[in-house]
Scaffold this motif. Sequence first.
Motif, mmCIF file in Angstrom:
data_model
loop_
_atom_site.group_PDB
_atom_site.id
_atom_site.type_symbol
_atom_site.label_atom_id
_atom_site.label_comp_id
_atom_site.label_asym_id
_atom_site.label_seq_id
_atom_site.Cartn_x
_atom_site.Cartn_y
_atom_site.Cartn_z
ATOM 1 N N ALA A 1 8.992 -26.429 -21.189
ATOM 2 C CA ALA A 1 10.106 -27.234 -20.662
ATOM 3 C C ALA A 1 9.860 -27.599 -19.209
ATOM 4 N N GLU A 2 9.386 -26.629 -18.394
ATOM 5 C CA GLU A 2 9.122 -26.931 -16.981
ATOM 6 C C GLU A 2 8.050 -28.006 -16.849
ATOM 7 N N TYR A 3 6.962 -27.860 -17.598
ATOM 8 C CA TYR A 3 5.896 -28.860 -17.482
ATOM 9 C C TYR A 3 6.373 -30.229 -17.956
ATOM 10 N N PHE A 4 7.157 -30.260 -19.013
ATOM 11 C CA PHE A 4 7.661 -31.535 -19.520
ATOM 12 C C PHE A 4 8.541 -32.220 -18.481
ATOM 13 N N GLN A 5 9.413 -31.452 -17.808
ATOM 14 C CA GLN A 5 10.273 -32.043 -16.788
ATOM 15 C C GLN A 5 9.455 -32.573 -15.632
ATOM 16 N N GLN A 6 8.444 -31.796 -15.197
ATOM 17 C CA GLN A 6 7.609 -32.244 -14.077
ATOM 18 C C GLN A 6 6.846 -33.519 -14.447
ATOM 19 N N LEU A 7 6.222 -33.516 -15.610
ATOM 20 C CA LEU A 7 5.429 -34.679 -16.004
ATOM 21 C C LEU A 7 6.324 -35.898 -16.217
ATOM 22 N N PHE A 8 7.475 -35.706 -16.816
ATOM 23 C CA PHE A 8 8.358 -36.829 -17.087
ATOM 24 C C PHE A 8 8.904 -37.410 -15.796
ATOM 25 N N SER A 9 9.239 -36.550 -14.846
ATOM 26 C CA SER A 9 9.754 -37.051 -13.565
ATOM 27 C C SER A 9 8.677 -37.787 -12.787
ATOM 28 N N SER A 10 7.421 -37.300 -12.862
ATOM 29 C CA SER A 10 6.341 -37.964 -12.129
ATOM 30 C C SER A 10 5.957 -39.292 -12.764
ATOM 31 N N LEU A 11 6.125 -39.406 -14.073
ATOM 32 C CA LEU A 11 5.735 -40.636 -14.763
ATOM 33 C C LEU A 11 6.900 -41.594 -14.965
ATOM 34 N N SER A 12 8.104 -41.213 -14.572
ATOM 35 C CA SER A 12 9.273 -42.058 -14.852
ATOM 36 C C SER A 12 9.174 -43.409 -14.162
ATOM 37 N N SER A 13 8.779 -43.394 -12.882
ATOM 38 C CA SER A 13 8.687 -44.671 -12.167
ATOM 39 C C SER A 13 7.597 -45.553 -12.770
ATOM 40 N N THR A 14 6.476 -44.955 -13.045
ATOM 41 C CA THR A 14 5.384 -45.743 -13.645
ATOM 42 C C THR A 14 5.795 -46.313 -14.996
ATOM 43 N N MET A 15 6.483 -45.505 -15.789
ATOM 44 C CA MET A 15 6.899 -45.967 -17.102
ATOM 45 C C MET A 15 7.888 -47.109 -16.996
ATOM 46 N N GLU A 16 8.809 -47.028 -16.023
ATOM 47 C CA GLU A 16 9.766 -48.114 -15.856
ATOM 48 C C GLU A 16 9.055 -49.409 -15.496
ATOM 49 N N GLU A 17 8.083 -49.328 -14.562
ATOM 50 C CA GLU A 17 7.365 -50.536 -14.165
ATOM 51 C C GLU A 17 6.596 -51.133 -15.350
ATOM 52 N N GLU A 18 5.871 -50.272 -16.025
ATOM 53 C CA GLU A 18 5.057 -50.786 -17.134
ATOM 54 C C GLU A 18 5.934 -51.306 -18.277
ATOM 55 N N ASN A 19 7.030 -50.642 -18.546
ATOM 56 C CA ASN A 19 7.900 -51.101 -19.620
ATOM 57 C C ASN A 19 8.567 -52.423 -19.259
ATOM 58 N N ASP A 20 8.929 -52.588 -17.946
ATOM 59 C CA ASP A 20 9.464 -53.883 -17.513
ATOM 60 C C ASP A 20 8.427 -54.976 -17.707
ATOM 61 N N TYR A 21 7.188 -54.657 -17.376
ATOM 62 C CA TYR A 21 6.121 -55.647 -17.568
ATOM 63 C C TYR A 21 5.974 -56.002 -19.054
ATOM 64 N N LEU A 22 6.031 -54.997 -19.902
ATOM 65 C CA LEU A 22 5.927 -55.249 -21.344
ATOM 66 C C LEU A 22 7.100 -56.088 -21.837
ATOM 67 N N LEU A 23 8.292 -55.804 -21.287
ATOM 68 C CA LEU A 23 9.469 -56.569 -21.694
ATOM 69 C C LEU A 23 9.328 -58.028 -21.268
ATOM 70 N N ASN A 24 8.835 -58.244 -20.046
ATOM 71 C CA ASN A 24 8.637 -59.621 -19.579
ATOM 72 C C ASN A 24 7.585 -60.333 -20.425
ATOM 73 N N GLN A 25 6.517 -59.622 -20.724
ATOM 74 C CA GLN A 25 5.474 -60.223 -21.564
ATOM 75 C C GLN A 25 6.009 -60.588 -22.951
ATOM 76 N N GLN A 26 6.901 -59.735 -23.455
ATOM 77 C CA GLN A 26 7.477 -60.011 -24.772
ATOM 78 C C GLN A 26 8.335 -61.274 -24.711
ATOM 79 N N ARG A 27 9.118 -61.427 -23.621
ATOM 80 C CA ARG A 27 9.945 -62.641 -23.488
ATOM 81 C C ARG A 27 9.059 -63.865 -23.339
#
Length: 1665
Positions: A721-747
């Motif tokens: 659980a600790e490792y999952f929280q750390q990894l998820f928090s560190s990757l959250s910003s990157t995931m948001e950026e990449e997912n926004d890019y994917l959403l724009n590409q889809q549109r």
Amino acid sequence: MAQGREREEGSSGASLSVRWVQGFPKQNVHFVNDKTICYSSGNYVIFINIETKKKTVLQCMNGIVGVIATNVPYEVVAFSDRKLKPLIYIYNFPGLTRRTKLKGNVLLDYTLLSFSYCGTYLATYSSLPEFELALWNWESNVILCKRSQPGVDVSQMSFNPMNWHQLCLSSPSTVTVWTIERSNQEHYFKEKSVKLPLEDGSFFDETDVVFPSTVPKDPIYGPVLPLSAIAGLVDEEAQTFRPKDDLYPLLHPTVHCWTPTSDLYVGCEEGHLLMVNGDTLKVTVLNKMEEEPLDGRNLISPVTMVYQKEGVFASGIDGFVYSLIIKDSNYRIENFLEIEEPVGHLMFSPSYKMLLIQTDKGSVYIYTFGKEANLDKILDACDGNFQAVDFITPGNKHFMTLTPSGEVCVWWMEECVCASKIYLNTPATSLACSPSSFSAAVGTVDGCVHFLSVLDIESPKEIHNAFLSESSVEHVTYDQRGLYLLVGTSEGNIFVMNASPSSSFQILGFTEVGKDILQISTVSLLETERVKVLVLYPHPETGRSRLEIFTLPRPLPEVLASCADERGRLRDEFICKNLYELEHSLSSAVLEFQSNRIYGFCDQVPYICSYLLPKKDHNDVHVLKPFQKVQSKHYGPGMLFLSSHGLWVITIAKCGILCIRDVYTLETFARCRSHSHQGHGIQSMRISIDGQSILVNGQDDGTLVFLKWKRFGGSLATDTAEYFQQLFSSLSSTMEEENDYLLNQQRVSIDMEHESEHTVSQSKSSTDTLSQEELDIPNDVKKIPWIQQKTQEAIKKEVKLFSQKRKEIKTRIRALAKTIQDMMEENEQVDDIAKLDQYEFGLDLEELERLHDENEEEVAKMKKDVEMHNLAKSYLAEIIKEECWNSMVVKGRSLKCFHIPCVVENFPMKERSPEEMEELKRVLQQKKTEAECLKLQKEIVEVQSAAALVKKHHEEDDEEEEDENKPVKDTNLPNYLLGSLSTDFGVDISMLSSQLELHSREEKVNQIVLLKDIIYKVKTVFNHEFDAAYKQKEFEIARVTERNIRIKEIIRDLDLDETVWQPEFDDCEKPERTLVVSVDEIKAHRHVKPWQKAKAEVTATQEMERRFQIRSADIRHRALMDMMGGVLEVKKEDILKMAIPQPAFMAKPDAVWTEEERKQFKDYEKKVRELNEERDKYRKSLEAELKKLQNSIQESTQSFDDHLKKLFERRVKAEMVVNQEELKINNLVFSLLLDEELNYRELFLNNYLTRKQEEKIQTTEAIQKSREGLEMCKEHYDNLLAEDKVLDRSFKKEFSEIPSHQVDILYKLFKRRPRIHKQKPHSDTTSIVSFGERPGSAKSNMEHHAQLMKAMDELDNISNMPEGLDPLVWDHFCVTRRAKVENEQKVKQKAAGLVEMAAFLRKRVEDDEKVQQDIDRVFQELILLQEEKVKFHLDLMIQILLKQGQVELENFQLMLEYSDAILINKNIIEDLNSVIRTQGQKKIASMMESKEVHKGIFQIEWEHKKMEMEMEDLNQKAWDIQMLFFSRDRQKYLNEPQYETLIAIQIGIMEQTIDVLDKTHKKNVENCKRLLKKLLKFSNQKDIANFTLSCNLREELVAVSERQGICNSIGSKLTCEKIAKERYDNMIQQQKLTSISKQQAAQISILQAEVERLRMKTFPALVPM
């Protein structure tokens, strides 16, 4: 280590459990009940509720599930495992509790299971090596019966729904109906095969192989026997033997189904539909009614078929379900349902309201009948097994799967429901989901990586495609933080790509490692800015494994220009690449998170090892040694994986077990068997980032298992659980950026699609004007891989950079080439001593030498091929020469005439082998011995008859001399009786046996040997004559050649234009010339090497110089040649060439001549005249000599031709003799062969008789056993029936104490039985259900009994008690009635069993009678065969010579049958005719005398009276004969043609019976003796016991007498009272017993009367006389 201990303490209670299983059916799907279906997948049986689509899983703990079957009435599921000595498990549903376990004798696997529709019966069929059909009572766990049929593979097995006694098994070549016969508790299998038609639907009439009745009889060549006897078969295979020419292809069944009338419908591969009668097994080919084709489709061969009313549902590979409407013997096809895929299985639900449709891919559809029929898709199968799986970040809701065909599916994790699919339409190999974005990468076989966007779970899309190389992609791996994507190819290249979609998945470069990459492992920690990569691959040269570790910095895209070269290859010094080698091979390896340790799974040994990495970098190969070694407890190669937080090591292997280990101690704290080794274990495994979920994919079983933790807590849950929280928090910003890019590409892609649709509609007209060439240009452009693009770009850059230098180099090379060319031209003009060789002008001598070596190798290879080809031809020629030439003692050759086209050939002969000579010597010695024995026998006979012959008259002596001459005449039989003309060649035939005496096999074999010797001698005699003629021709040719020399001289002298005839031997006359190749036959030019040519030229020059020197030195020879033409005197032959020279003055005119000149002229004329006269004389003599020589040549050659004509006639006669003898040999060989066939037939019949007799013994034992069981059952039934009647009759007596009217009421209630109402099916159900009501089973009988008892409980209620009746009496009445009802049920059950046993006995009796008929038929066939055999041995075939013209017929009316003909000598006929003539003359004379004699009249009258009296006597005898008693035995004696044989057979049978009775009697006598001994022994023991008792009795009597005295003295009054009381009691008891006996006697009389009535009713004819 402390952390490891803490984890061990916290994980002590953790375990894994199966949450769900996803797999698709590879076998048939079954109904468990109306709402549930089940199928097997891997180790599991999956149950699906049709309404809710909820799944339930049952795991087989012993490995993969084999075959499966369901029983709807009992709601049980049976399946087998696939281990050695497999078991069958039966589980209840829905409880999924094991009901029983069946263990048989099967060694490898069960192939088919089938439950009966009624009863607790289960049929099983096994594969190799038993091929055993077994019938189980699965409830009692016993095998009722079994039968093995080796080599028969069965594809379908089913019980008859209306009769569990019938079981049908079908295979691609046969259909067999097995009948299950039952007698009490014994069960038996009886097999009947269905005779299938031919491929065209017609039937083939097979003849009986054992007793052929339609075989024609050949009156000439003997009996015609069955083919099995001709083939020499005598065992069981003779009964099924068919020659290859008699084998016709039959129909190939594919599927079958039962009908309510117990018939079978069978679908065939050829498209025919058969109907098989269930009782007679008669096959009817149903005719297809010709109608319009169904949209161009035609049902060729049904794959599956299920019965419906008025026909069947069938389906094939075209994806349609057809309804076949059958009426009588015709059927028509109608469309019923269309399925998108080929259908593999059809099945009705138990209520017949639903139809299950299963496709070949594994999808399952349910079609529901009714007013609103609908088709529901229950299971949507993927296209093949799962190739790879992975979780979609964050790994708690969705996951993805990949199939080998390129089908990608997105699934909901909780219920395993497919959310969406996307097809890549290319073979795929690997799948990985990005931890930093909602994207996934798929590697394919063609070297591409497809990137998918899974931002929208319902509709994933392909957003990018990278073509890396032409080699297939084997591995696709993301690092833990999703920074890079590592792609491994089969060529050993590792491509590094940017994992973020915003960078368009930029290719950063590649590095080269070894081929056949096994695993790629990464370490990407949150606190570091680099990614470590480990690559494992094998090293084939050493048999070890190698590891390459390199580091990728995080800012790699920014410094890409400095870290990679122009071709895209990453620099080793930049990525810090290190190479390691292990001491042994690994199948998997991972890198620890601290990057100082490697964990490896050994490939050849079951160990997991850890290796410490050196702290310093190195440039060479570093060898690692194991630091820690732990036993894996797996078998087979396995794989290692690290959890997301790096504290667990997960191991999988071929055994199918998943183990989770501590990373420090490598000890297992959780394990789960999700797959089995039969399916080759686990293929891949994925664990979610939070460590809560695990997906396990099977290798070959196509099963995906989802594992969850049970009792998961403590440090295990905290760390993940600790490792999952750390990894998820560190990757959250990157995931948001990449997912926004994917959403724009889809549109953007959606907008582009709309625009493209608009532009396409607008530009449609313009594109129509474009030419086809312009449209095809883009399609011809081939896509180039990225690695080749980089290589081409680097090459172009290098070419552009060094273009000027390349031009300079080319200019210099041209100048240098021109200089060398000038030097070579100059070298050609210098002397040989100063001339250089051509190879010395080569600048690149190494390249020149390499090319020369290559040419030499190519030439050597060609030479070797030619030599091998020539060697093969030579070997074949030597074999042919050895076989056809060298092995011949007499070579085959021919002789031709000189002037006529006549050719005579000799007989080529091989040398006889020592075995043949030894056999001939033996036969000759045997013949000589037989001749000597015969001679001695004749001498003995002559000596004994000499005294009687002396006393006779001299006329009798003359007759005796004639008789003595007869044997001499017989020894020299004429040629027409010998059957050949071999005596014309002087061959001795005295050793030959007469053709009329060849009866035994040995005589025929000896005759064949002697005939072969005669053929050899005839050929030898002719070959001697041929050799003499050949030598004569050689002499003639030599003489002609000698005379031709003189003829050529004369022709040359006479200057004639004539050709000289020179005879020569042809190649056929001298065949040895064919084996020698002459020079003129070689058309190809001989290859002469240069040094050989130079040597030949030098030798020729030296020879010419030598001859010139010799001629110049011989002055005398030169003078003779110049002066006299090389001769010393003029020969007579030179007269024609001589010429007198003219005087010189003849050139002047005649007037100028002088006298002297005129005298000289006259002398000249005289000499010329004389010379001409000499010339004429000599010419005439030469002409005469020439004619004489030619005539002599003509005469000699003509005489040789005449001789050769005679030799040709001799050759024809010799060939005639050889053919005659060979014909006799062939006839003898045929007779021997026929004799062998008769012996084989007799041996087969004896073996068949032995088998039938053994079968007869078995049937007799079965009948005896059945009769004993029937008698016991009948006795039990009679007892039950008697008890039932006793209960009925004793009812009123038991209730005699109550009033009679109550007894009558109770008796009516006693006779009353409850009515059990059967549940009538609904009308709609009746219209749907095809089979209607099925016969009851044991379960239904039990239910019926339970309902009866329940109804009896209602009747026993106190409310049904009559008024005024005592409750105690009612209770007693209820108990009595219940006992009566139970007894009636027992009687019914026993009666049913009795009927079944009687039917079984009747069938056994029929089988026994059939076997007896076969035995009688075999006996009859043996008798006929013996007669045929005797007739064959006596009816000989002989060969007779007939002269041409001796028998002449106007019309060909010669009879070919001589069954009643006799072969006798012609002289005997003539003598008989002369005797007949003499007797005829005598008869005529006597008839003339009888005219004058009347004395015989009175004698004739007396004889007439005598005949009348005899007639009266005969009439009286005839009357006596008519009144004579004529028994059946006498009739049989007169009517039976083979009465003596029949009596002999009966006597033999009676003797065998007497022997058996004698043995039985002896055995009984022995038993009686033994019993007598036991009784004597027992009698002695009793005597001893009696003696002991007598002694004791005496003592007791003494004691009694003493006590009696004491008693009498004490008191006799009490004793008398006691005695009186006892007497009174006895009298009362006697009165009671008397009354009871009277009642019982009355009952017995009643019962006897009833028995007598029943006996009279059963046997009315048995009236007492």
